[in-house]
Structures are given as structure tokens and as C-alpha cells.
Design a protein around this motif. Structure first.
Motif, mmCIF file in Angstrom:
data_model
loop_
_atom_site.group_PDB
_atom_site.id
_atom_site.type_symbol
_atom_site.label_atom_id
_atom_site.label_comp_id
_atom_site.label_asym_id
_atom_site.label_seq_id
_atom_site.Cartn_x
_atom_site.Cartn_y
_atom_site.Cartn_z
ATOM 1 N N ASP A 304 -43.609 70.801 -46.783
ATOM 2 C CA ASP A 304 -44.117 71.675 -47.949
ATOM 3 C C ASP A 304 -44.620 70.668 -48.948
ATOM 4 O O ASP A 304 -44.543 69.057 -49.518
ATOM 5 N N PRO A 305 -45.776 71.578 -49.518
ATOM 6 C CA PRO A 305 -46.221 70.673 -50.862
ATOM 7 C C PRO A 305 -46.067 70.391 -52.153
ATOM 8 O O PRO A 305 -45.480 69.666 -52.425
ATOM 9 N N PHE A 306 -44.363 71.129 -52.133
ATOM 10 C CA PHE A 306 -44.342 70.788 -53.049
ATOM 11 C C PHE A 306 -42.702 70.037 -53.487
ATOM 12 O O PHE A 306 -42.687 69.460 -54.242
ATOM 13 N N SER A 307 -42.491 69.485 -51.888
ATOM 14 C CA SER A 307 -41.927 68.074 -52.287
ATOM 15 C C SER A 307 -42.805 67.557 -52.070
ATOM 16 O O SER A 307 -42.018 65.679 -52.886
ATOM 17 N N GLN A 308 -43.842 66.946 -51.734
ATOM 18 C CA GLN A 308 -45.609 66.055 -52.058
ATOM 19 C C GLN A 308 -45.201 65.367 -53.608
ATOM 20 O O GLN A 308 -45.543 64.509 -54.243
ATOM 21 N N CYS A 309 -45.106 67.317 -54.149
ATOM 22 C CA CYS A 309 -45.415 66.978 -55.916
ATOM 23 C C CYS A 309 -44.415 66.702 -56.852
ATOM 24 O O CYS A 309 -44.345 65.949 -57.512
ATOM 25 N N LEU A 310 -43.537 66.295 -56.277
ATOM 26 C CA LEU A 310 -41.966 66.344 -56.971
ATOM 27 C C LEU A 310 -42.159 64.631 -56.327
ATOM 28 O O LEU A 310 -41.436 63.979 -57.365
ATOM 29 N N LEU A 311 -42.683 64.157 -55.163
ATOM 30 C CA LEU A 311 -42.469 62.688 -55.729
ATOM 31 C C LEU A 311 -43.939 62.349 -55.940
ATOM 32 O O LEU A 311 -43.608 61.542 -57.238
ATOM 33 N N ALA A 312 -44.990 62.874 -55.322
ATOM 34 C CA ALA A 312 -45.940 61.707 -56.166
ATOM 35 C C ALA A 312 -46.088 61.645 -57.790
ATOM 36 O O ALA A 312 -46.678 61.270 -58.592
ATOM 37 N N GLY A 313 -45.932 63.473 -58.569
ATOM 38 C CA GLY A 313 -45.070 63.659 -59.768
ATOM 39 C C GLY A 313 -45.448 62.248 -60.801
ATOM 40 O O GLY A 313 -45.189 61.708 -61.920
ATOM 41 N N PRO A 314 -43.533 61.834 -60.420
ATOM 42 C CA PRO A 314 -42.605 61.226 -60.757
ATOM 43 C C PRO A 314 -43.260 59.677 -61.379
ATOM 44 O O PRO A 314 -43.618 58.634 -61.594
#
Length: 341
Positions: A304-314
């Protein structure tokens, strides 16, 4: 700072150590790190502690809570829909034969004094079918099956996940030793005056790793799972989490977060030894963000893109913090000039 002659002699020794010696050093450090990992895994199997089972139970917690909330909300919505539908249903009445009604009562309460059912033949009793119009009718709810449990689809699935959880837990336990071996390998390729950075950065590296693991475990995983289950609510699909998929996600993602939290420290370390400068980090910001987003898509176990964003954001925030951290330090060229007698 060492003299030019000392640097030249160190450079010659480093060149002589390259290739075979560096590979041998890497092999030695990997063996020592694996030995520490093995000790950590053995600790998880100790019966009084039983850390592997505790970790699995702890990781099942967010999934069970999310599933419980999902099915509780779904039951509430269904109850409200049933009430609305009942309000729109026209009033209906049930006509029951009096003799059969008394016969049923006698079968339930034989000691109750009632008239003979045969004397009430051809007589009827009328009752409303609407629940809210009769105090004699109550709803009967069947005990629902527990839906907040994680399922397995294979006989060896639970055992495989248990050993995987023990390995990950053992890695966290042995992380000080493993990180020491990694930094020791890096120190073998540095000049003598640069090796003090290893001792300085090792505790910070370990702290950042544990911070990333704990932040992901207690913050990211519950939010991610709740967000994903909301799609099931929106689509009207009842979810069921499989043990392999959830535990793979819940064990690997914290490790990825812990490793990615090393970004500012690595940036500072590379600047200290003269590989990059703060201007290089600023100029390559766009490329770094692109690499971070791609790494987030590759490293996260979920699709899912949500977990990707949760890693990429930090990671992007940590990259910017790394730039600020490096920018606050004295540039390496000025530091070397000031240290030259």
C-alpha cells in the motif's frame, strides 16, 4: 592532525590492506555479528522469559484491537440500519390459535394452572409483529463468533512465524554487538585520526536504531492497520488478517525504520571524513528525495502507498535534519586549517 608523512604512510597501508584484507575483515566482522545474533536468539528461547511468544502476542495486539473496532462499528451500523428498516415496515399482526398457544405454555410450565386447550378451539390470539409495539416480543441475539483473531492457513505457518519473531527479537537484543561490528569494519578503512568518530557515533547510532524500532512498533503499525481497515468498511468487505502477512509486516517494518533512522548520523559521518559537504547535500536534495521515495516503496513489506509514505516522510525529515546538523558543524576544510600548527 598527523603530518603529511604520516598520512602518506597510512595511505600506503590502507592500499595494501584493500581487496583481500578488507574482504577478510568483513568476513570476520560478519561471523562475530552472526555469533552475537545467535546468542540473542538463544535468549528468546529461554523458558522463563519466552520472549518470542511475548513479542508475537504484543504484535497481535494492534491487529486484534483494529479488528475488534471494525466489527463493533459494523455491528452498530447494521443495528441502525435495522431500526430504520423496521420504522418503515408497515404494522403486521400474528394470529395464533388459542389452543395451540395454551398447549405450548403447558409444555413450558406444566405446573401453571391454565384452562383446558380443547375448550379454546376455534379461538385465536392476535399479537403485533413489530418489536417496538409489543412488550411480549423481545429480540434474541445469537452469540457471535469471535472475529478479532488472526488466522493461519497452514500447519507450519505459526511455527515459521514464531522462529522469525525470535530472530528479529534476537537481533534487537544483540543490536549493540552487531552495530559495534559494523562500525569496527568501517573503522578498519579509516585513517587513524578519523577513527575516533566511530567511538563517538556508535552510541548515537544504536539510540537512533532503537528509536526507529519503537516509533514504528507503537506509532506507525496501529495507525497503518486502522487506515487500511477503513477501506474494508468503505467497500463493505469483512477483513480477516492472516498470521504470515501481518507478522511479516509487523516484524520487518520496525527494522526498516530503525535502519533508516541512521540517515542524519551517516550524513554527518560522511561530512566528517571529507566525503561530502553540506553544499553537496543541499544540491542533491531532489535526487535524495527521489531515492528515499523509491526506497520506501521497496523496503516496506506492504504493497500500500500509505506505509510507503509513513517510511518516506520521516526519512525526508531526517535528511533535512541531517543537513541542519551538518550545517551547524565547522566545515572540514576550516577545521583542518585551524588544527594545522
Amino acid at each position: 592532525m598527523p603530518s603529511d608523512k604520516d598520512l602518506f604512510s597510512e595511505e600506503e597501508s590502507m592500499v595494501a590492506m584493500s581487496f583481500g584484507d578488507h574482504i577478510e575483515e568483513l568476513r570476520t566482522r560478519l561471523i562475530l555479528a552472526l555469533f552475537g545474533l545467535m546468542v540473542g536468539v538463544i535468549v528468546t528461547f529461554i523458558p522463563p522469559l519466552n520472549l518470542g511468544k511475548r513479542v508475537i502476542t504484543q504484535m497481535e495486539g494492534p491487529a486484534s484491537v483494529a479488528l475488534s473496532k471494525f466489527y463493533a462499528e459494523r455491528s452498530r451500523l447494521r443495528a441502525e440500519a435495522a431500526k430504520k428498516e423496521a420504522a418503515l415496515t408497515p404494522t403486521m399482526e400474528a394470529v395464533i390459535a388459542a389452543d395451540k398457544f395454551l398447549a405450548a405454555l403447558k409444555s413450558v410450565a406444566p405446573k401453571l394452572e391454565l384452562p383446558d386447550p380443547d375448550s379454546l378451539k376455534e379461538q385465536t390470539i392476535t399479537l403485533p409483529l413489530r418489536i417496538d409495539e409489543s412488550s411480549m416480543i423481545t429480540t434474541v441475539t445469537q452469540s457471535a463468533e469471535k472475529r478479532d483473531a488472526i488466522i493461519t492457513l497452514g500447519p507450519l505457518e505459526a511455527m515459521t512465524i514464531y522462529f522469525m519473531a525470535c530472530v528479529v527479537t534476537g537481533l534487537v537484543i544483540a543490536s549493540p554487538w552487531v552495530f559495534y561490528q559494523g562500525w569496527a569494519f568501517v573503522a578498519a578503512g579509516l585513517y587513524r585520526h578519523e577513527r575516533h568518530y566511530v567511538k563517538k557515533f556508535l552510541p548515537m547510532s544504536l539510540g537512533l536504531f532503537l528509536t526507529g524500532v519503537l516509533l514504528c512498533f507503537f506509532g506507525v503499525l496501529p495507525v497503518t492497520l486502522s487506515f487500511l481497515l477503513e477501506f474494508n468498511v468503505w467497500l463493505g468487505i469483512e477483513p480477516s488478517l492472516r498470521l504470515t502477512e501481518w507478522m511479516s509486516f509487523a516484524t520487518l517494518l520496525p527494522l526498516v525504520f530503525g535502519i533508516c533512522f541512521q540517515t542524519p548520523l551517516i550524513m554527518l559521518f560522511l561530512e566528517r571524513i571529507g566525503v561530502f559537504t553540506v553544499e553537496d547535500y543541499k544540491k542533491k536534495r531532489k535526487i535524495a528525495i527521489l531515492i528515499i521515495v523509491i526506497a520506501g516503496a521497496v523496503l516496506t513489506p506492504g504493497q500500500d502507498p500509505f506505509s510507503q509514505c509513513l517510511l518516506a516522510g520521516p526519512m525526508i525529515i531526517l535528511y533535512e535534519l541531517g543537513i541542519l546538523l551538518v550545517g551547524r558543524q565547522v566545515p572540514r576544510s576550516k577545521r583542518m586549517t585551524a588544527e594545522v600548527p
